[in-house]
Motif scaffolding. Structure first.
Motif, short mmCIF file in Angstrom:
data_model
loop_
_atom_site.label_atom_id
_atom_site.label_comp_id
_atom_site.label_asym_id
_atom_site.label_seq_id
_atom_site.Cartn_x
_atom_site.Cartn_y
_atom_site.Cartn_z
N TYR A 296 -1.52 3.78 15.21
CA TYR A 296 -2.75 3.57 14.44
C TYR A 296 -2.55 4.00 12.99
CZ TYR A 296 -7.39 4.79 12.61
OH TYR A 296 -8.50 4.93 11.83
N LEU A 297 -1.97 5.19 12.79
CA LEU A 297 -1.76 5.69 11.42
C LEU A 297 -0.75 4.83 10.67
CD1 LEU A 297 -1.71 9.56 11.98
CD2 LEU A 297 -3.54 8.17 10.99
N LYS B 284 -2.45 1.64 9.67
CA LYS B 284 -3.40 1.93 8.60
C LYS B 284 -2.66 2.14 7.28
CE LYS B 284 -7.49 4.72 7.80
NZ LYS B 284 -8.35 5.76 8.32
N GLU C 50 -4.73 -2.17 9.13
CA GLU C 50 -5.91 -1.68 9.84
C GLU C 50 -7.13 -1.83 8.94
OE1 GLU C 50 -8.23 -0.25 12.79
OE2 GLU C 50 -6.11 -0.68 12.96
N SER D 151 -10.82 -1.49 7.52
CA SER D 151 -11.85 -0.47 7.68
C SER D 151 -13.07 -1.09 8.36
CB SER D 151 -12.25 0.10 6.32
OG SER D 151 -12.98 -0.86 5.59
#
Length: 191
Positions: free
Chosen positions: A58-59, A62, A67, A69
């Motif tokens: 996920y990081l 992102k 990813e 917002s």
């Protein structure tokens, strides 16, 4: 060989401490589907290794800009909805224009114009009536004969009015004139 993930379930406080965040943020990540939880009674429990791996993915996504917002997702959703509304509106307008061209629907201003023409036509016939009848009525021997002459002319006008029929070509001509197609057709015929 035993499964390394067995019996490695931890609570949200442990995940929060590991990721340096609040337990509430852990719950939000779970709700958003970033990390997965296993229900144990009333509490969420997390399998440590898969949770860490999912959070790292996920990081990474992102950080690489993959990813979106939540705000971006909402804006994109509204944009797509607006585009769909616009396309539906354009399709509705096209359907109305097609109905008009086919003669199955008429604009109110066209109906008003045709009816106004009819009323003026009737008015012209009625205004001309005294002039047409003046000589005939003065030549009548009796009032009954004069009345019959007037009645006969009025019935001619009413018969003509009763013979009025809807003419789709009248409306089609109005559409062509309004859209400027009459000029195009004349230009095409000259070529």
């Amino acid at each position: 060989m035993p499964n390394p993930t067995n019996n490695k379930l931890v609570d949200s406080k442990t995940i929060a401490a590991l990721f340096d965040m609040t337990p509430r943020r852990v719950q939000q990540l779970t709700k958003d589907g970033v990390i997965a939880a296993v229900k144990e009674g009333n509490a969420n429990r997390y399998d440590l290794l898969p949770t860490i791996q999912r959070y790292i993915r996920y990081l990474t996504a992102k950080a690489n800009g993959r990813e979106p917002s939540k705000k971006d997702s909402e804006i994109e959703g509204r944009r797509l909805e607006a585009e769909a509304d616009l396309k539906r509106s354009k399709a509705d307008i096209a359907a109305l224009q097609l109905s008009e061209l086919e003669g199955t629907m008429h604009r109110s201003e066209d109906v008003e114009a045709v009816m106004t023409d009819l009323v003026y036509n009737i008015r012209s016939m009625l205004v001309a009536l005294p002039g047409r009848l003046a000589v005939d009525v003065t030549g009548a021997a009796t009032p009954a004969e004069a009345s019959e002459i007037i009645r006969t002319e009025v019935h001619k006008i009413l018969t003509e009015l009763a013979g009025y029929k809807y003419d789709p070509e009248v409306y089609a001509r109005r559409v062509r004139d309004r859209e400027g197609w009459g000029e195009q057709l004349a230009d095409d015929a000259d070529d």
